[in-house]
Each structure stands twice: as C-alpha cells, then as structure tokens.
Design a protein around this motif. Structure first.
Motif, PDB file in Angstrom:
ATOM      1  N   GLU A 290     -37.403 -12.232  -9.541  1.00  0.00           N
ATOM      2  CA  GLU A 290     -36.538 -13.411  -9.682  1.00  0.00           C
ATOM      3  C   GLU A 290     -37.348 -14.668  -9.427  1.00  0.00           C
ATOM      4  O   GLU A 290     -38.007 -14.799  -8.390  1.00  0.00           O
ATOM      5  CB  GLU A 290     -35.360 -13.339  -8.721  1.00  0.00           C
ATOM      6  CG  GLU A 290     -34.395 -14.509  -8.877  1.00  0.00           C
ATOM      7  CD  GLU A 290     -33.152 -14.381  -8.017  1.00  0.00           C
ATOM      8  OE1 GLU A 290     -32.244 -15.221  -8.150  1.00  0.00           O
ATOM      9  OE2 GLU A 290     -33.096 -13.431  -7.189  1.00  0.00           O
TER      10      GLU A 290
ATOM     11  N   GLU B 153     -34.388 -21.267 -12.994  1.00  0.00           N
ATOM     12  CA  GLU B 153     -34.649 -21.042 -14.411  1.00  0.00           C
ATOM     13  C   GLU B 153     -35.794 -21.948 -14.843  1.00  0.00           C
ATOM     14  O   GLU B 153     -35.748 -23.158 -14.655  1.00  0.00           O
ATOM     15  CB  GLU B 153     -33.384 -21.351 -15.212  1.00  0.00           C
ATOM     16  CG  GLU B 153     -33.492 -21.041 -16.682  1.00  0.00           C
ATOM     17  CD  GLU B 153     -32.184 -21.336 -17.405  1.00  0.00           C
ATOM     18  OE1 GLU B 153     -32.202 -22.170 -18.329  1.00  0.00           O
ATOM     19  OE2 GLU B 153     -31.155 -20.737 -17.024  1.00  0.00           O
TER      20      GLU B 153
ATOM     21  N   SER C 193     -35.369 -12.506 -18.986  1.00  0.00           N
ATOM     22  CA  SER C 193     -33.945 -12.785 -19.160  1.00  0.00           C
ATOM     23  C   SER C 193     -33.589 -14.073 -18.441  1.00  0.00           C
ATOM     24  O   SER C 193     -34.219 -14.453 -17.452  1.00  0.00           O
ATOM     25  CB  SER C 193     -33.112 -11.627 -18.597  1.00  0.00           C
ATOM     26  OG  SER C 193     -31.732 -11.953 -18.580  1.00  0.00           O
ATOM     27  N   VAL C 194     -32.563 -14.743 -18.941  1.00  0.00           N
ATOM     28  CA  VAL C 194     -32.028 -15.925 -18.270  1.00  0.00           C
ATOM     29  C   VAL C 194     -30.949 -15.527 -17.275  1.00  0.00           C
ATOM     30  O   VAL C 194     -30.866 -16.066 -16.177  1.00  0.00           O
ATOM     31  CB  VAL C 194     -31.470 -16.932 -19.304  1.00  0.00           C
ATOM     32  CG1 VAL C 194     -30.730 -18.066 -18.600  1.00  0.00           C
ATOM     33  CG2 VAL C 194     -32.590 -17.494 -20.167  1.00  0.00           C
ATOM     34  N   ASP C 195     -30.119 -14.543 -17.664  1.00  0.00           N
ATOM     35  CA  ASP C 195     -28.967 -14.188 -16.837  1.00  0.00           C
ATOM     36  C   ASP C 195     -29.110 -12.861 -16.097  1.00  0.00           C
ATOM     37  O   ASP C 195     -28.226 -12.472 -15.323  1.00  0.00           O
ATOM     38  CB  ASP C 195     -27.700 -14.143 -17.688  1.00  0.00           C
ATOM     39  CG  ASP C 195     -27.821 -13.186 -18.870  1.00  0.00           C
ATOM     40  OD1 ASP C 195     -28.784 -12.385 -18.915  1.00  0.00           O
ATOM     41  OD2 ASP C 195     -26.961 -13.239 -19.763  1.00  0.00           O
TER      42      ASP C 195
ATOM     43  N   GLU D 293     -28.997  -9.971 -17.461  1.00  0.00           N
ATOM     44  CA  GLU D 293     -28.254  -8.922 -18.170  1.00  0.00           C
ATOM     45  C   GLU D 293     -28.738  -8.742 -19.607  1.00  0.00           C
ATOM     46  O   GLU D 293     -28.794  -7.629 -20.115  1.00  0.00           O
ATOM     47  CB  GLU D 293     -26.757  -9.238 -18.156  1.00  0.00           C
ATOM     48  CG  GLU D 293     -26.150  -9.229 -16.750  1.00  0.00           C
ATOM     49  CD  GLU D 293     -24.641  -9.357 -16.777  1.00  0.00           C
ATOM     50  OE1 GLU D 293     -24.058  -9.248 -17.880  1.00  0.00           O
ATOM     51  OE2 GLU D 293     -24.045  -9.557 -15.702  1.00  0.00           O
TER      52      GLU D 293
ATOM     53  N   LYS E 289     -35.283 -16.595 -15.920  1.00  0.00           N
ATOM     54  CA  LYS E 289     -35.130 -16.602 -14.467  1.00  0.00           C
ATOM     55  C   LYS E 289     -35.468 -15.233 -13.880  1.00  0.00           C
ATOM     56  O   LYS E 289     -35.719 -15.116 -12.674  1.00  0.00           O
ATOM     57  CB  LYS E 289     -33.712 -17.004 -14.064  1.00  0.00           C
ATOM     58  CG  LYS E 289     -33.547 -17.301 -12.575  1.00  0.00           C
ATOM     59  CD  LYS E 289     -32.169 -17.851 -12.270  1.00  0.00           C
ATOM     60  CE  LYS E 289     -32.092 -18.348 -10.817  1.00  0.00           C
ATOM     61  NZ  LYS E 289     -32.311 -17.284  -9.831  1.00  0.00           N
TER      62      LYS E 289
END
Length: 622
Positions: free
Chosen positions: A246, A250, A278-280, A282, A317
């Motif tokens: 992580e 972002e 990935s940004v989210d 998921e 992120k």
C-alpha cells in the motif's frame, strides 16, 4: 553497461550496483569485453588503449554516464593528461585522472573547448559520478549529490557511440573502474524516484509448508537492500505467496524494482510471478510477469533483480505481487520491493489534434486537445470518425514541455452497398402538402447479414440497424464540403442547434431478399423555397447494443430542389407531347408549371417520412 529505459531516474540508477550484469539487455559479448578490461583489479585496464563500442544504435536520449573509482595514491599534476581512465559520449568526456582529479571535458571534434568541471575524487569510498544534460545545462553528480552545474551549448550532443579510453598507469591508482550509460530527463520534467512510506498491507500463502519461518515483512519495504524476508519452508514443492503493498496515498507510478533472493541458502528468488497495480485494491491491471526455467540449487546467498517499466505513468495506491514458484530451494526469499513514481504529480502538457479532409483540407471533426506526460513516449492516435478513413499514421513521440499540434488526414468513404439518393415530388394543393422526397437504395451487405441473416428488416423497432437520410439546404453548408462533413462537425451540439436534419426512416419504401429502399421527406415546402437546393445523403448505421454508439456508412451526396425536380419531370414524363389529350396528365403538367414558377404559396415546412399519397411516382426518380 546498462541501458536504461525512458522515464527511469538515471541519477538514482547510476548509484546502484553498477557491476550487476543482470541489468544488461544488450549483447553479452559487449558486457564481457568491457568488464574483462576494466573491472576488478589493478591490471585489468590496457595501458595506452582506446576502445569504441557501438551498442547497435545511437542512444538518441541516453546522455548519462558514470565512472566508479577510488584513487589509491597520488601522482604528479600532469596525470590529468597522462594517467586516466575515461568514457566519451558525443561531445563530452568524463575523465577520472590520477592525482585526485575528475574532469568533464567538452569537445568540438578533437578540439578541447573547455574543462566544464574539475573536482576532487573522493579517496575513501567507491563513488559514482554521473554527467547529465538538460537543454542548455550540464550537471555533475556524485552518487545522488549535485556537485556542480554549468551552462553549455544547447546543441551539444551527449548521445551516440561510447568510447572507453585508458592512458598511462591509471589502473595502479584506481582500485576499480566501471562505466554506465543512462537516460536524460527532458527539459521541464520531474524525474521519478523510489516512493517512500510504502507498507506491506497484506501477505497470504497457499499453505504453511513443513517449517514456519518467522520473518519480518517490513524488511521488504525498509529501504535496506541487505535485510531480507524468508517464506515458510516446503520440501519438494512450492508455496504461492501473495503480497499487497500500500502506497501512502494514490500516486502516479512508473514501474517497480524487485530484489529477490535471500541471505542464506534456504531462500531463493521467484521463478514464476506476476505484478499488478490498482487504485482501489479490487480492480487490478498487470504490470508484467517474470518466468524462468533456471534453478539455483546452491546453498549460498542469492540475489535477482527484476525491473518493470510502464510506458507512461499510471495512478495506483496498491501493488500486488503473486509468486507461485521459487527455484532450487524450499522457500521464497526477497530483499526489497521498490515502487518507482512521483511524490507529486508529473508534468503534463496539452497537445492539439486537427482532423482534416485529405482532398480539400476542410475540418472533418472539431479540433480537440489531449494530455501527455512530459518525459514519456506517448502515441497520439486520432479519433475514428464515422464516414471517414484515417490515412495518416499515429505518431509516437517523447513529449517535452513545448505545446505540440498534430494534423491528421482523413478520406471520405462511401459504402458500395448504398446508392446515391434520387428525388421525386408530391404536388401540393388545398388538402395535400407539397413534398420533396429522396430515396436511397441499400444492398444488404455482410454487416447487415450478420445481424439479420436471411430475415426481413424489422423496420423502426430495430435498435441495432437503422436507415436514414441527412438533409440540409445547400446555402447553409458554408465551408463544409458536403452534408456528412457538416453532420460530423455538429455531433457535439444539441439537436436543436444542428442545421443538418437527420430523418430516421420509420417505414421502408421497398424490400427484397437482397435490397432495401428507404426515403427521407421534406413537406410543407413554402413557395419561397421551391428553388432552394437541398443536399441529401442516405445512411445505414449499426451498433452492437442499444447502449453503444452508432457506426455509420454513408452514400454519396445528391442535391435537388423542389422546383428542379418539377422541371425534370415536366421535361421528361410530363412533356407537352406526352400529356397532350390526357386531361389528368395535363392537370399535373399545369401544377408542375406552377411549381417551376413558384406561384403557389404553401405553409411553413416540416420534415418527415412518407405519410400521404399523391406522389408523382410512375417509376421516375431524378
């Protein structure tokens, strides 16, 4: 040598382990030749020698280079010219001279214009010196420290063939000399670097193996290339490990460097892994995969460096690394995971795109702007425009901060399946309104048959295939070549603001097994507009689903006026000779004469499809 891809921070890279040949992506012969001669001892450099290495093509953007050295003893001042090891690229030479001197020499051909820098060489450590050029400024770095900068000719070249030279007894004064090429960051860019504050959010494994190893996951992101993480031991098999990193926020990322292996013989590097971002957390996009059949069965410490470089920065992120295999020993190991990118947003520049007709230079789509990241290769791909074929090639270039304008050429395409419209008229009287009707014939083509097969067209209830006619008075075309060009240009306008009338066919005029005919009609034509030429183009449009945009095929353009069609009918089917003695035909001829003379005023016009009878339709269309 290490060839660094565009967008990599060459200053940071020049400070890494330069002797690691696993970085090299070029010829093995070249790397071996260079290292045999220059690295690892007092006698590896030839005395009074100069070797030139062509890396296959010029480094058109490669302008960083470094010499690593540690002087062991001092000699006289003339060592600057008589005892040195150097690397020359383009108009510049980085010279590590005995006598505690490091110079950057600026040449014009063989003539020395000036010594751009002359700085002391550190005696205690293996320091890495890097020269970089941005526009008209030359920079000298020691490791990541900027030592000096100076103005230089903007046209001076710091790219091309690399020449390595040794003169005198320099090998006796430097324990080790290595050289490296890198990439210039264009003027105005901020260079990406290793993002700090990254944490290991999650780690999962497919099973616990035979022996549990307590290992600190934070070692993977602590910035120390000597600490390492080791996974559980599984004899005779592999454990799939999934790491989720992580970022502190972002950010735009440009790639990743993964340092695999371990400080003991139990843990080895991955041999099958994929890295995603990935940004989210998921929805994931692959950054790249690594797979090798090589197996390291030694019981010694090991290290493998894997680099992933993205073509352009992307927002992320989270980073996911999935390793399903490790080679040779019972557990997976890794030293460090470094995510490269920007703490603040990278520099973005806007560029302009013009779309023009190749035949007349007219605009076929509104000029628009897009954005590109400065310092990265971007492919400018023009829009696909309905009814036109793109004849210009997309452009790939590395953007600087200067605004760019691209003009792409298109050629009108007409469908062989759609015939040019033809016209006829309806006579106006007290109860029937005057009308100008355009008919287009369509031959059922492969696209149509793909939807319908041998079935009949289902008329206006169809959501995937529709027919229609574009209509506009010629005097409103202005600078547009035809109605299609105007229709495309008005695509972004609200329907009430458009001048082109799009008459979607509600009924099919005629249909056979192989053809469809449809019409578009202007009614209630006022007498003042009887002689106004109207441009008409028929079309068929397709889409794959009701929520998708249409793709059009257009016919050629037809231009006729209400009075013009009346005149053609009067001169042909309703000539004096043909109507003489037939009261019904004589009455039609009289009405045609009134239309031609524009003496029969009507109500303001509307548009529509065939709704009333009374058309002069004895097989004649004009």
């Amino acid at each position: 040598y290490k060839k660094i891809s565009d967008g990599t921070n060459f200053i940071t890279e020049a400070s890494n382990l330069l002797g690691n040949t696993s970085y090299w992506t070029g010829s093995t012969n070249q790397i071996n030749t260079v290292f045999d001669r220059f690295a690892g001892g007092y006698t590896t450099c030839k005395i009074e020698s100069s070797e030139s290495y062509d890396m296959g093509t010029d480094f058109s953007m490669s302008v960083g280079f470094a010499i690593v050295g540690n002087e062991m003893s001092s000699v006289t001042a003339d060592s600057v010219n008589n005892n040195y090891a150097s690397m020359k690229v383009g108009d510049f030479e980085l010279r590590a001279a005995a006598g505690s001197k490091l110079l950057v020499v600026y040449y014009k051909g063989k003539e020395v214009l000036r010594h751009a820098f002359k700085v002391p060489v550190t005696r205690e450590n293996d320091d890495r010196y890097t020269v970089a050029k941005c526009s008209d400024t030359l920079y000298l770095y020691r490791n990541n420290e900027l030592l000096a900068q100076t103005k230089i000719d903007k046209e001076a070249a710091l790219s091309g063939k690399i020449t390595i030279c040794n003169k005198g007894w320099c090998p006796n004064n430097f324990r080790d000399v290595m050289l490296k090429a890198g990439i210039q960051a264009p003027d105005g860019t901020t260079t990406p670097s290793v993002i700090t504050g990254v944490t290991v959010k999650e780690h999962t494994q497919s099973d616990n193996g035979h022996e549990t190893v307590v290992s600190n996951l934070n070692n993977l992101v602590d910035g120390d290339l000597n600490t390492f993480w080791q996974g559980n031991v599984k004899w005779g098999g592999d454990i799939t490990h999934t790491f989720v990193l992580e970022l502190p926020a972002e950010k735009y990322i440009t790639g990743m460097t993964q340092h695999w292996g371990g400080g003991n013989g139990y843990s080895k590097a991955t041999t099958d892994s994929e890295t995603l971002y990935s940004v989210d957390g998921e929805n994931w996009t692959s950054m790249g995969t690594y797979r090798t059949e090589a197996v390291d069965e030694s019981w010694s410490a090991s290290r493998l460096v894997i680099n992933y470089n993205l073509d352009t920065p992307v927002k992320a992120k989270y980073i996911k690394i999935v390793s399903s295999k490790n080679g040779g020993r019972p557990s997976l190991g890794a030293y460090e995971f470094e995510v490269r990118g920007y703490d603040s947003d990278p520099v973005i520049v806007e560029y302009t795109v013009n779309c023009v007709d190749a035949d007349n230079g007219n605009t076929v789509f509104n000029t628009y702007t897009e954005q590109a990241f400065v310092g990265f290769n971007t492919t400018v791909t023009p829009k696909q425009i309905d009814g036109y074929s793109l004849i210009s090639e997309p452009v790939t270039m590395r953007f600087g901060t200067e605004p760019q304008t691209f003009t792409f050429k298109y050629q009108r395409k007409t469908s062989a399946a759609i015939g040019t419209p033809a016209a006829n008229i309806r006579l106006g009287n007290g109860t029937v309104k005057a009308g100008l009707r355009f008919r287009t014939d369509f031959t059922k083509d492969s696209l149509f048959l793909k939807v319908y097969g041998n079935e009949k067209y289902r008329y206006s209830d169809d959501a995937l295939v529709q027919f229609g006619t574009l209509l506009v008075p010629y005097k409103l075309l202005g600078s547009y070549a035809d109605v299609v060009e105007m229709f495309q240009a008005e695509a972004s306008l609200a329907e009430s603001e458009r001048k082109v009338v799009n008459v979607v066919a509600k009924n099919i005029y005629a249909q056979t097994d192989s053809t469809i005919s449809f019409t578009g009609v202007l009614t209630d034509i006022p007498a003042a507009q009887y002689k106004t030429n109207v441009c008409a183009v028929g079309y068929v449009r397709y889409r794959t689903a009701a929520d998708q945009p249409w793709t059009y095929e257009f016919s050629s353009q037809k231009m006729q006026s209400y009075a013009g069609v009346a005149k053609l009918a009067r001169e042909n089917e309703y000539s004096d000779e043909k109507v003489k003695g037939n009261a019904e035909l004589e009455a039609i001829a009289a009405q045609l004469d009134e239309i031609i003379g524009a003496s029969n005023p009507e109500l303001p016009g509307t548009v529509g499809d065939d709704g009333q009878g009374g058309w002069i339709d004895n097989g004649m269309w004009y």
